[in-house]
Design a protein around this motif. Structure first.
Motif, PDB file in Angstrom:
ATOM      1  N   TYR A 141      33.608  -5.363  30.632  1.00 18.11           N
ATOM      2  CA  TYR A 141      34.259  -4.051  29.891  1.00 18.11           C
ATOM      3  C   TYR A 141      35.159  -4.436  28.548  1.00 18.11           C
ATOM      4  CZ  TYR A 141      37.583  -0.473  28.757  1.00 18.11           C
ATOM      5  OH  TYR A 141      38.177   0.574  28.152  1.00 18.11           O
ATOM      6  N   SER A 155      32.822  -5.263  26.073  1.00 16.00           N
ATOM      7  CA  SER A 155      31.911  -4.252  25.259  1.00 16.00           C
ATOM      8  C   SER A 155      32.878  -3.485  24.537  1.00 16.00           C
ATOM      9  CB  SER A 155      31.560  -3.312  26.538  1.00 16.00           C
ATOM     10  OG  SER A 155      32.471  -2.445  27.124  1.00 16.00           O
ATOM     11  N   THR A 201      32.663   5.878  28.564  1.00 17.64           N
ATOM     12  CA  THR A 201      32.017   4.643  28.978  1.00 17.64           C
ATOM     13  C   THR A 201      31.792   4.793  30.358  1.00 17.64           C
ATOM     14  OG1 THR A 201      33.583   3.606  27.410  1.00 17.64           O
ATOM     15  CG2 THR A 201      32.554   2.224  29.363  1.00 17.64           C
ATOM     16  N   GLY A 219      29.544   2.446  33.815  1.00 22.01           N
ATOM     17  CA  GLY A 219      29.071   1.357  34.237  1.00 22.01           C
ATOM     18  C   GLY A 219      28.696   1.378  35.586  1.00 22.01           C
ATOM     19  N   SER A 272      28.135  -2.378  31.472  1.00 23.14           N
ATOM     20  CA  SER A 272      29.311  -1.806  30.880  1.00 23.14           C
ATOM     21  C   SER A 272      29.044  -1.279  29.493  1.00 23.14           C
ATOM     22  CB  SER A 272      30.834  -2.093  30.809  1.00 23.14           C
ATOM     23  OG  SER A 272      31.611  -1.481  30.279  1.00 23.14           O
ATOM     24  N   LYS A 313      29.275   2.272  26.428  1.00 28.12           N
ATOM     25  CA  LYS A 313      29.488   3.609  25.958  1.00 28.12           C
ATOM     26  C   LYS A 313      28.333   4.483  25.730  1.00 28.12           C
ATOM     27  CE  LYS A 313      31.401   4.147  21.455  1.00 28.12           C
ATOM     28  NZ  LYS A 313      32.454   4.085  20.507  1.00 28.12           N
ATOM     29  N   LEU A 369      34.655  -1.569  34.980  1.00 31.58           N
ATOM     30  CA  LEU A 369      33.713  -1.460  33.954  1.00 31.58           C
ATOM     31  C   LEU A 369      33.828  -0.344  32.919  1.00 31.58           C
ATOM     32  CD1 LEU A 369      30.196  -2.239  35.869  1.00 31.58           C
ATOM     33  CD2 LEU A 369      31.865  -4.090  34.356  1.00 31.58           C
ATOM     34  N   THR A 370      34.729   0.698  33.294  1.00 30.75           N
ATOM     35  CA  THR A 370      34.824   1.762  32.376  1.00 30.75           C
ATOM     36  C   THR A 370      36.168   1.788  31.589  1.00 30.75           C
ATOM     37  OG1 THR A 370      35.677   3.205  34.369  1.00 30.75           O
ATOM     38  CG2 THR A 370      33.177   3.019  34.060  1.00 30.75           C
ATOM     39  N   LYS A 371      37.186   1.167  32.209  1.00 25.24           N
ATOM     40  CA  LYS A 371      38.647   1.331  31.437  1.00 25.24           C
ATOM     41  C   LYS A 371      39.398  -0.064  32.058  1.00 25.24           C
ATOM     42  CE  LYS A 371      40.423   4.396  35.186  1.00 25.24           C
ATOM     43  NZ  LYS A 371      39.067   4.690  36.027  1.00 25.24           N
TER      44      LYS A 371
END
Length: 243
Positions: A40, A43, A103, A105, A119, A121, A218-220
């Motif tokens: 993450y 990315s 985002t 993931g 991960s 966007k 994986l998203t934040k």
């Protein structure tokens, strides 16, 4: 990555050495192919390659300090006596402060071992959290279908449905409901694709609590406690850690 970070672009940002930034991030991108714990963060910093600032460089240096603190971290593969395929998928709704894209993931497991992750966007702006989660689910289903085909080519056939764990009940409800609603017209192609695999018994969508959602990292950016807890569940160990 610092929790609740606000990395973006602004007119008053202080530029940094662009060539050095691109070299560092380029190397981190290659490293993230074997280190899911930095997927993450890498990315995020890779989105500012064209005009990096000092705040972006500080985020890169933070990743390097993390890697230096635990050079022996990596995936440990163990035998679990089965070859079940499952995945965890998640999405952070409108997480980008630059363009408000979400985002998404996913993590996928074969035989209880982590094999692929991503991960990224999303390409379009989602109008609701359910829509963002549903787009993430479609990416997870595509990855599961690829793994299923790969295992069959290797002679490993399984008739069991592949579980894709999601923590959004609205997205799971949309997957099971064949009726078209206004809030699903933006993901119509994904809706038909997922429903087809669901009706064929190829995939299933069990609900998982947010605190047990492994794809959250994986998203934040999450807290240190949640981050290391997820790493343990993913099978990421430090070979130099004292036993």
């Amino acid at each position: 990555m610092e929790q609740n970070h606000k990395l973006g672009e602004s007119l008053d940002q202080i530029p940094t050495n662009k060539e050095r930034y691109q070299k560092l991030v380029g190397k981190l991108i290659y490293l993230s192919h074997t280190r899911p714990d930095i997927a993450y963060a890498v990315s995020v910093v890779s989105q500012f390659m064209h005009a990096p600032s000092e705040s972006h460089m500080e985020a890169v240096l933070r990743i390097l300090r993390y890697l230096k603190s635990a050079p022996g971290k990596g995936l440990i593969f163990t035998k679990h006596g089965h070859l079940d395929v499952q995945a965890y998928t998640d999405a952070d709704y409108a997480g980008s402060i630059v363009d408000r894209r979400s985002t998404s993931g996913y993590f996928t497991f074969v035989g209880g071992n982590l094999v692929t992750w991503r991960s990224k966007k999303q390409k379009v702006v989602s109008r609701s959290s359910a829509e963002a989660e549903y787009r993430g689910m479609s990416h997870g289903v595509c990855e599961l279908m690829w793994l299923r085909k790969l295992l069959r080519d290797l002679g490993c056939k399984s008739k069991k449905a592949m579980n894709l764990y999601c923590d959004n009940k609205a997205a799971i409800s949309i997957a099971h409901n064949p009726v078209q609603h206004d809030r699903t017209k933006h993901v119509e192609v994904d809706r038909h694709f997922i429903k087809e695999k669901l009706d064929a018994g190829i995939v299933d969508f069990p609900f998982v609590k947010t605190e047990d959602q492994l794809a959250d990292i994986l998203t934040k950016a999450v807290s240190s406690r949640s981050f290391h807890s997820c790493l343990d569940k993913l099978g990421i160990r430090n070979i130099y850690a004292p036993t």
